[in-house]
Design an enzyme around this catalytic site. Structure first.
Site, PDB file in Angstrom:
ATOM      1  CG  ASN A  10     -12.448 -47.534   5.577  1.00  0.00           C
ATOM      2  OD1 ASN A  10     -13.662 -47.550   5.407  1.00  0.00           O
ATOM      3  ND2 ASN A  10     -11.903 -47.164   6.721  1.00  0.00           N
ATOM      4  CD  GLU A  40     -15.519 -46.919   8.830  1.00  0.00           C
ATOM      5  OE1 GLU A  40     -16.279 -46.158   9.464  1.00  0.00           O
ATOM      6  OE2 GLU A  40     -14.582 -46.516   8.109  1.00  0.00           O
ATOM      7  CG  ASP A 199      -8.333 -46.492   7.694  1.00  0.00           C
ATOM      8  OD1 ASP A 199      -7.364 -45.771   8.018  1.00  0.00           O
ATOM      9  OD2 ASP A 199      -9.522 -46.137   7.833  1.00  0.00           O
ATOM     10  CG  ASN A 201      -8.041 -44.013  11.308  1.00  0.00           C
ATOM     11  OD1 ASN A 201      -8.369 -43.025  10.638  1.00  0.00           O
ATOM     12  ND2 ASN A 201      -8.904 -44.952  11.644  1.00  0.00           N
ATOM     13  CG  ASP A 328     -14.814 -41.946   4.023  1.00  0.00           C
ATOM     14  OD1 ASP A 328     -14.940 -43.177   3.902  1.00  0.00           O
ATOM     15  OD2 ASP A 328     -14.610 -41.396   5.124  1.00  0.00           O
ATOM     16  CG  HIS A 329     -11.098 -44.687   3.300  1.00  0.00           C
ATOM     17  ND1 HIS A 329      -9.916 -44.665   3.993  1.00  0.00           N
ATOM     18  CD2 HIS A 329     -12.060 -44.299   4.178  1.00  0.00           C
ATOM     19  CE1 HIS A 329     -10.137 -44.286   5.233  1.00  0.00           C
ATOM     20  NE2 HIS A 329     -11.424 -44.058   5.371  1.00  0.00           N
TER      21      HIS A 329
END
Length: 481
Positions: A10, A40, A199, A201, A328-329
């Site tokens: 991501n 993303e 991802d 989630n 942030d991944h």
């Protein structure tokens, strides 16, 4: 037999990751992988440029958000990059034999310009209870690319996020995974092998979440995830947990505003799942795609924004907006072994190599053999911006490179006669299980069809279509005055 490496990441915006590494090629090369799946990307089709979606040595397949609902323009998006040596007549497993945008099948039967419905028939059983508009909404956020690599089908997924008090998004997420599971089950019933990366989630187990509370196990999405896995009666292996069943604090995502990475306060929501039989001719008990062909699976910690030994958070260097540089991944990879070559095939039509706003127009075989008139004749016919082709005048492709996808429809037969081929793979009309040739023409059902800018000018009553015989006729030049 081949070794393969697949990476899922991501990127939290493809533009900033390209800027961080200096170029798309450098970003891709940093993984040293055969297939790289991004989530993303935050790109719309209108933003496509060669430097954002194409890199030498890679074929790319994108799905972008098609809706502007709740300001979701440039939201979500996934992309799969495949490292290849040849894009035509290749037997490389990394080059897919076919590719598909979305997983409901609805994008094959719809043109999306204000979501205008043309015709729809369910792709798989079990979708009869969903309306066409509901299915279009599921695939309209650019959350899935499917690539068929002959020996396995690869799903690149960006699962939707839903907070506890947003009932609409919770229902959307429920529909998303419910339909996705039906697609997986349909393929497994056909005897196909599946890898699911991305991802999702969802953190499936308490060990995968730093702040798992007493109600963690009751979450219906976590329960759904666990129901997929072999130990709970499902067909899938959580590949990371197969290799590291007891590893704690193995997180892949961290909050962006609390310095969580420094203290490893995160979750594992980026996954690699595998299902289906192994590739051995004689399968025995204990054999499976994961057990026989997965060598390694791990988290690429070197791509984290903060690593042990880094400058403390309050002294670290940040970008102009005050945030740490990077996603942030963290990426996750899987290494495969004993994967046979594929049959000879070419790049599927969904590849960005066929996206007209990336490369404009491509010449066809007609234009390679067409007789060119002299520069003087060209100037007389319309100046330096035109080329004359046996009585027909067409605008140079170089004038079309800046067009948006809205201004380029599928190549008409008249257009092909001029020696120009304008292609668009936005709708991806490939049959999912059938290889497609990179030399086809494709319709742009992702946007309203509009007439192509290129124009022709017929001389007198000459036919615009050339015969094959005419290509080989000798040109007789009258030098007598």
């Amino acid at each position: 037999m081949n070794r393969m490496k697949i990476v899922t990441y991501n990127v939290n915006g493809l533009r900033p990751r390209i800027s961080q590494f200096g170029s798309l090629r450098k970003l891709l090369d940093s993984f040293d992988a055969d297939i790289i799946c991004f989530q993303e990307t935050k790109l719309s089709r209108q933003e496509f440029r060669a430097d954002l979606v194409q890199a030498e040595g890679y074929e790319s397949f994108f799905s972008c958000t098609r809706t502007t609902e709740k300001g979701r323009t440039g939201y979500s998006g996934v992309a799969t990059f495949c490292r290849v040596n040849s894009v035509f007549s290749s037997n490389e497993v990394s080059l897919p034999v076919s590719a598909e945008e979305g997983f409901t099948g609805v994008l094959k039967d719809f043109s999306v310009s204000g979501y205008k419905k043309v015709e729809y028939s369910p792709l798989i059983e079990g979708l009869e209870d969903f309306s066409a508009d509901e299915l279009l909404k599921i695939d309209g956020e650019g959350r899935c690319i499917i690539t068929d690599h002959e020996h396995f089908v690869l799903f690149n997924i960006y699962g939707p996020r839903a907070v506890a008090d947003d009932t609409e998004r919770i229902q959307f997420k429920h529909n998303f995974f419910n339909i996705l599971q039906k697609r997986w089950e349909s393929l497994l019933h056909q005897g196909r092998r599946i890898f699911v990366v991305g991802d999702l989630n969802i953190s499936p187990f308490a060990i995968d979440c730093c702040d798992a509370g007493p109600d963690f196990e009751k979450n219906k999405f976590k329960s759904w995830f666990r129901s997929l896995l072999v130990d709970n009666g499902g067909a899938f292996f959580d590949v990371f947990r197969e290799k590291h069943p007891q590893r704690r604090e193995a997180y892949t995502c961290w909050p962006t505003n609390s310095g969580a990475e420094e203290f490893n306060f995160g979750t594992r929501i980026d996954h690699i799942l595998g299902a289906g039989p192994c590739l051995h001719k004689e399968e025995t008990q204990g054999h499976s795609l994961v057990a026989c062909h997965v060598k390694e699976c791990d988290i690429l910690d070197q791509f984290k924004r903060w690593k042990p030994g880094s400058t403390p958070r309050h002294k670290e260097q940040k970008t102009r907006n005050g945030k740490m540089e990077g996603s942030d991944h963290a990426p996750v990879y899987v290494s495969l072994v004993d994967i046979p070559n594929a049959q000879q095939h070419s790049t599927p039509s969904l590849s960005t190599r066929y996206c007209p706003q990336v490369y404009g127009c491509q010449q066809t075989l007609v234009s390679m053999f067409a007789r060119r008139q002299s520069a003087e004749d060209s100037n007389l016919s319309g100046g330096s911006n035109f080329i004359s082709d046996d009585g027909n005048v067409v605008e140079k492709c170089s004038q079309l490179n800046k067009r948006t996808l809205h201004s380029c429809s599928s190549a008409s037969s008249d257009f092909i006669h001029q020696g120009i081929l304008c292609t668009s793979d936005y709708s991806n009309n490939d049959s999912f299980n059938e290889p497609s040739s990179g030399a086809q023409t494709f319709s742009a059902s992702g946007h309203t069809k509009s007439s192509v800018i290129c124009k022709k000018k017929a001389r007198k009553s000459q036919s615009s279509q050339l015969s094959l015989k005419s290509f080989f006729k000798k040109t007789v030049v009258n030098i007598m005055k």
